[in-house]
Design an enzyme around this catalytic site. Structure first.
Site, short mmCIF file in Angstrom:
data_model
loop_
_atom_site.label_atom_id
_atom_site.label_comp_id
_atom_site.label_asym_id
_atom_site.label_seq_id
_atom_site.Cartn_x
_atom_site.Cartn_y
_atom_site.Cartn_z
N ASP A 28 44.86 39.15 41.43
CA ASP A 28 45.60 40.28 42.00
C ASP A 28 47.01 40.37 41.39
OD1 ASP A 28 45.88 42.48 43.60
OD2 ASP A 28 46.27 41.37 45.44
N ASN A 76 37.27 49.05 45.34
CA ASN A 76 38.06 49.58 44.23
C ASN A 76 37.61 50.97 43.75
OD1 ASN A 76 38.60 46.33 42.67
ND2 ASN A 76 39.90 47.45 44.10
#
Ligand code: V07
Length: 250
Positions: A28, A76
């Protein structure tokens, strides 16, 4: 592999017999890395792929048995179409440059997640990576792509229920049987889960498999994550006492 003096120093202090067999990483912070530099998000993602390249090499060098990278979650898909298009080009780009080395190093590429929803071109690129490395017996390199742990568990339950109905398996259903229906079948559970980018969540990654994993969080953005960070994570991992719910022997 040529290591920096500081890296050598941490490596010296590690117990080479207690390197985690399976490391999982939530990669991330790519978007924030780019934003803080006034760059488009795509530049962060591209730099993130470079970190993937380096991390894979180093984990193989350290002798890990499995490395699992969370590349794209089922959530996502809600990102802007242009960003998704860019991200979907990365598996092919990565494999184009890295596949020869992965083959040479006996690494086996696996996919975790539901490939159905991936664009045909991405499926094709990954299929090539899978078939070119499927006979390899070295490190398992698992990319979680269109992956969500709850969806994985549901797919496992569906497949298991189907096999039960067709008489292919019998009751009782135990953990070992259930495990064999997950995308990670045949892999050991992760010993260590690293999340970069400063969030303190599991975010629907490998929920079943991380039941006893050590968790290691860092504010470092994925594009900045390097060998020294990884060595620190492993050093910390080795300092921790793993008890699996038992009481301390002392
Ligand atoms: C992606 C780079 C790493 C940071 C996180 C998001 C962006 C490697 C792959 C990949 C996937 C499958 C495969 C080979 C490589 C990848 C996506 C995004 C979608 F077989 N990095 N990476 N895939 N990022």
């Amino acid at each position: 592999m040529q290591l920096k003096p500081q890296e050598e120093e941490i490596l010296q202090q590690l117990d080479r017999r207690r390197i985690p067999a399976h490391l999982a990483i939530i990669m991330d912070g790519n978007g924030r890395w780019a934003r803080e530099r006034g760059l488009p998000r795509s530049v962060g993602h591209r730099q993130g792929v470079e970190t993937v390249r380096q991390t894979v090499r180093f984990c193989d060098y350290l002798g890990l048995k499995a490395l699992t990278l969370f590349a794209f979650s089922t959530e996502n898909w809600s990102r802007p179409a242009a960003e998704i298009d860019f991200l979907m080009g990365l598996p092919e780009q990565y494999l184009q440059t890295e596949l020869p080395e992965l083959v040479k190093n006996n690494v086996r590429v696996n996919l975790l997640g539901d490939p159905e929803r991936l664009p045909a071109q991405v499926q094709k690129a990954i299929d090539e990576g899978l078939s070119a490395t499927k006979k390899n017996s070295g490190m398992a390199l698992n990319f979680a792509l269109n992956y969500g742990a709850r969806a994985e568990i549901i797919r496992a339950v569906q497949a298991l229920a189907g096999d039960l109905q067709r008489g292919k398996i019998e009751l009782p259903i135990d953990e070992k049987l259930f495990d064999s229906y997950l995308d990670t079948a045949g892999l050991p559970d992760p010993d260590l889960l690293i999340r970069t980018g400063g969030e303190y969540r599991i975010s629907n990654f490998l929920l079943w498999q991380v039941a006893y994993s050590e968790l290691w969080f860092t504010p470092v953005y994925w594009p900045d994550f390097n060998r020294q960070h990884l060595l620190r994570a492993i050093a910390d991992f080795q300092q921790r006492e793993r008890r699996y719910g038992r009481i301390s022997p002392k």
